[in-house]
Design an enzyme around this catalytic site. Structure first.
Site, PDB file in Angstrom:
ATOM      1  N   LYS A   1      32.642 -15.632 -22.890  1.00  0.00           N
ATOM      2  CA  LYS A   1      31.713 -16.382 -23.736  1.00  0.00           C
ATOM      3  C   LYS A   1      31.915 -17.909 -23.629  1.00  0.00           C
ATOM      4  O   LYS A   1      30.958 -18.660 -23.527  1.00  0.00           O
ATOM      5  CB  LYS A   1      31.931 -15.945 -25.192  1.00  0.00           C
TER       6      LYS A   1
ATOM      7  N   GLU B   1      49.741 -13.598 -24.719  1.00  0.00           N
ATOM      8  CA  GLU B   1      48.323 -13.936 -24.662  1.00  0.00           C
ATOM      9  C   GLU B   1      47.727 -14.265 -26.023  1.00  0.00           C
ATOM     10  O   GLU B   1      46.643 -14.835 -26.093  1.00  0.00           O
ATOM     11  CB  GLU B   1      47.532 -12.791 -24.000  1.00  0.00           C
TER      12      GLU B   1
ATOM     13  N   GLY C   1      17.155 -14.537 -27.506  1.00  0.00           N
ATOM     14  CA  GLY C   1      17.328 -15.731 -28.326  1.00  0.00           C
ATOM     15  C   GLY C   1      18.795 -16.053 -28.502  1.00  0.00           C
ATOM     16  O   GLY C   1      19.164 -17.029 -29.134  1.00  0.00           O
TER      17      GLY C   1
ATOM     18  N   SER D   1      21.628 -14.553 -23.080  1.00  0.00           N
ATOM     19  CA  SER D   1      20.403 -14.309 -22.306  1.00  0.00           C
ATOM     20  C   SER D   1      19.718 -15.634 -21.972  1.00  0.00           C
ATOM     21  O   SER D   1      19.074 -15.759 -20.932  1.00  0.00           O
ATOM     22  CB  SER D   1      19.465 -13.340 -23.023  1.00  0.00           C
TER      23      SER D   1
ATOM     24  N   TYR E   1      53.365  -2.427 -23.779  1.00  0.00           N
ATOM     25  CA  TYR E   1      53.337  -1.114 -23.107  1.00  0.00           C
ATOM     26  C   TYR E   1      53.617  -1.299 -21.607  1.00  0.00           C
ATOM     27  O   TYR E   1      54.290  -0.481 -20.984  1.00  0.00           O
ATOM     28  CB  TYR E   1      51.963  -0.466 -23.319  1.00  0.00           C
TER      29      TYR E   1
END
Ligand code: XMP
Length: 511
Positions: free
Chosen positions: A367, A170, A223, A227, A82
């Site tokens: 991540k 990508e 957990g 975090s 696009y």
């Protein structure tokens, strides 16, 4: 002064985050902005700009645009899909809806090996996803490549400032995609490396210290990896002034609450308290079948439980959040052009009345960057490399109503499944694996008895980021053993099925 990095303008492509990640892997900072924000940004403080792909057609009435005179811009631009079409339109070329959609692999022929294609073979396999085509190039542009269904598959301005690609460099499926982006970042934009792992921790810890000063920070730890890494960073910055708690929603996996608490308190020496809220969560989920309603209820209760705990720490002025970069982009996209497929509950919604300021040490990280830092901070690798687990937990892996009985069955199934993956040393080859409790009963035979019991589905996907993925191909003996153990060891299950869908068109979770 050194420039910031590469700016990416998001026109709603599912792949926009991948562009940013690929550039950061090249050790250059990159960040994503919504087209509406472009007016507030000093563009010349970036090395270059990338316009992402998107689901619209440039001639649609409401198609996203940027309010910018590109011909006056001093830094290089690359338009992808696009983005290419928007560039073509803005520079007065022509874009047309084509009868032939081009989706998936295409053979791409490079006709001009300019800087963008430096070192790239003349014929490559690329990933396409479009139905519009640039049918006439703008003046002062030249064609640099094509595919069978796309005559102007790539273009560049003759002054070497503006580039466009119809395919997606990508995505993993495009050959030499990363090299093409690398050429843009270094050969064309002349970027300097400024995102090396070594100084990331130092930078983050210093920033937390500056922000928090002598104050106390509280944090509800899930957990999960995010975090946990966030908490360890804050502990490094403020020491004992970090106070944490884990809220057990009752939707965790087998022994998870206890194990995580031990990791926090004993190994990572974090001051963390355990709060059991499982009854509240289960009661509120009674009779609820719709996945998005489940997410909303869980999100709301989480915040309420959180507030209740937070109030007990009167001295706290700051609240720790494990928000990572994709969470922020996804939350923002709800207003923007990107289509939101599922609402994730991790971000937002914390009522302002709490009067706490946020500490978000991971807010600019992807991540894999979080994992990398986590390992450097001494968090055990088996914890860092755990498969992702969604905030709403097992609630979205029980299709339909969540009950205590179903949770118990699912926990047992999941534990056997994961144990076998680890025993067979394939856990780390899989990006995410889990079991799903189906709202279906089936007939079976055990011994000489007819059974009529529950069906569970197993899911295992390979992926690099959770955005796209494929199902994992098990060796027959392994999946056979898993199925066999589940049916024999988990009372209430008499059938196991394996999910062989890829993402897209399916998602990873079933709800
Ligand atoms: P999907 O199912 O959207 O999953 O293909 C992509 C990744 O996101 C996780 N996921 C969630 N994580 N809250 C979360 O924290 C949620 O509501 C949620 N829904 C999906 C999923 O486990 C996978 O890793």
């Amino acid at each position: 002064m050194d420039k910031i990095g590469i700016l990416i303008v998001d026109f709603g492509s599912q792949y926009t985050q991948l562009i940013a990640r690929k550039i950061r892997e090249l050790e250059v900072f990159s960040e994503i902005v919504h087209p509406d924000q472009i007016g507030e940004i000093s563009l010349n403080s970036y090395y270059g700009i990338i316009l992402s792909g998107g689901p619209n057609s440039v001639y649609d009435k409401n198609s996203p645009d940027i309010d910018l005179d590109l011909s006056k811009l001093d830094i290089p631009i690359l338009g992808i899909c696009y983005g290419l079409q928007l560039l073509a339109k803005k520079f007065k070329g022509e874009v047309e809806r084509s009868k032939k959609r081009e989706f998936g692999y295409a053979k791409f022929h490079i006709v001009k090996r300019d800087k963008l294609f430096k070192g790239i073979p003349k014929e490559i396999k690329v990933w396409m996803s479009h139905s519009d085509n640039v049918v006439k190039l703008p003046q002062n542009f030249e064609r640099t490549g094509y595919s069978q269904n796309c005559k102007n598959g790539s273009m560049k301005s003759k002054n070497g400032k503006v580039y466009g690609l119809q395919f997606h460099p990508e995505v993993y499926h495009t050959d030499y995609g990363k090299d093409i982006l690398k050429n843009f970042v270094f050969e064309i934009c002349k970027s300097k490396k400024n995102w090396t792992s070594n100084d990331l921790i130092k930078r983050i810890v210093e920033r937390i210290r500056d922000d928090v000063g002598d104050n106390y920070v509280i944090g509800g730890l899930s957990g999960g990896v995010d975090s946990t890494v966030a908490a360890v960073l804050v502990k490094k910055a403020v020491g004992e002034r970090l106070k944490g708690f884990i809220i057990d929603t009752g939707l965790l996996r087998m022994n998870e609450g206890r194990e995580v608490l031990e990791l926090y308190n004993k190994r990572l020496k974090l001051d963390v308290k355990y709060v059991d809220k499982s009854k509240t969560f289960l009661n509120s989920l009674k009779g609820v079948k719709d996945p998005e309603s489940k997410r909303k209820i869980i999100g709301r209760l989480f915040i309420e439980s959180f507030e209740e705990e937070a109030k007990k720490f009167k001295k706290a002025k700051f609240l720790l959040q494990g928000t990572i970069y994709p969470d922020r982009i996804e939350s923002k996209s709800t207003k923007g052009p990107s289509a939101v497929i599922k609402s994730h509950h991790n971000v937002g919604g914390l009522p302002e009345k709490m009067n706490l300021k946020l500490v978000e040490p991971l807010k600019d990280l992807f991540k894999d960057e979080v994992r990398m830092i986590g390992l450097k901070l001494g968090i055990p690798s088996d914890f860092i490399n755990r498969h992702p687990f969604p905030g709403p937990g097992l609630a979205i892996r029980i299709i339909g109503e969540v009950t205590k009985e179903k949770l118990e069955i699912l926990r047992k199934v999941d534990a056997i499944y994961i144990e076998e993956l680890k025993k067979n040393s394939i856990y780390n080859d899989i990006w995410q694996a889990f079991a799903v409790f189906l709202p279906v009963q089936s007939v079976g035979v055990m011994g000489d008895e007819r059974t009529y019991e529950n069906v569970v589905a197993l899911r295992a996907v390979t992926s690099t980021d959770g955005m796209t993925g494929d199902f994992y191909w098990f060796e027959k003996e392994i999946i056979q053993k898993i199925s066999n153990r589940i049916i024999n060891e988990v009372k209430g299950v008499n059938r196991v099925v394996y999910d062989i869908s890829s993402k897209p068109p399916s998602t990873i979770e079933w709800e």
